[in-house]
Design an enzyme around this catalytic site. Sequence first.
Site, PDB file in Angstrom:
ATOM      1  N   GLU A 164     -11.807   2.922   2.495  1.00 22.77           N
ATOM      2  CA  GLU A 164     -10.975   2.927   3.770  1.00 22.77           C
ATOM      3  C   GLU A 164     -11.364   4.215   4.183  1.00 22.77           C
ATOM      4  O   GLU A 164     -10.199   5.147   3.916  1.00 22.77           O
ATOM      5  CB  GLU A 164      -9.595   2.701   3.537  1.00 22.77           C
ATOM      6  N   GLU A 170       0.856  -1.265   0.155  1.00 16.78           N
ATOM      7  CA  GLU A 170       0.063   0.117  -0.013  1.00 16.78           C
ATOM      8  C   GLU A 170       0.855   1.281  -0.056  1.00 16.78           C
ATOM      9  O   GLU A 170       1.678   1.487   0.699  1.00 16.78           O
ATOM     10  CB  GLU A 170      -1.064   0.039   1.329  1.00 16.78           C
TER      11      GLU A 170
END
Length: 247
Positions: A227, A129
Amino acid sequence: MVFTGLPFAERVRRIHEAGFDVEMWDSRTKDIAELKATGARFSSMTGYVSGSLVEPDTADQVVSTAEGLIPTALQLGVERLVVHPAELVDGQAARPHWRSDAAMWLTAAKALERLGELGARHGLTFCLENLNTVLDHPGIPLARAKDTLALVKAVDHPNVRLMLDLYHAQIGEGNLIELVREALPWIGEIQVADVPGRCEPGTGEINYAAVHRALAGAGYDGTVGMEAYAAADPDDALKAFGTAFER
């Protein structure tokens, strides 16, 4: 990050009842049997406990702790395990680095290759990420999307992909549509939140409708995960997320 006033298993149940898959961070503090009993489908979770991909002294920890989480991932049917360029403790750099060097690149690439082999043995994908170092994660080296993408390209393993977080990319780099087009062959999943505030699409400056059109036009048919926190009502936040991506 939604229904935060509820016990964790109830959060999972509410997200599942709304028709979404569930993603979570640290699984070690959760009752896995209780989560499995909700009937929810789990698509990703944090895939390591400690260590840093960029540090020779701790890169082994990333791989060994990732291996320790495999049974949980398999029990829950998780497809993607998320790792970061360097270790986070409560969201902050465990050991801040303000410059990157060639040794960090080489160490991270070797560790990612090992994670790829681990993933291949168990049918799982490790996703690196990108993070922003401007606001949320100062001191994390090789965190920009262009750096994480370069690492994933260099490793070139089918079980190592990019967790392309567009919230972080907007803060650190911008130019999101060109970014998703360039990264498309290497994306394992896309995560979204709006800027500023890190809430659901439609609460900030990112034109997620345009991003969605670009993704569809490029042929992306993978997972998009929210998210993000709910700006107000969590059910409304989930609906806004679904609307933004024409769910």
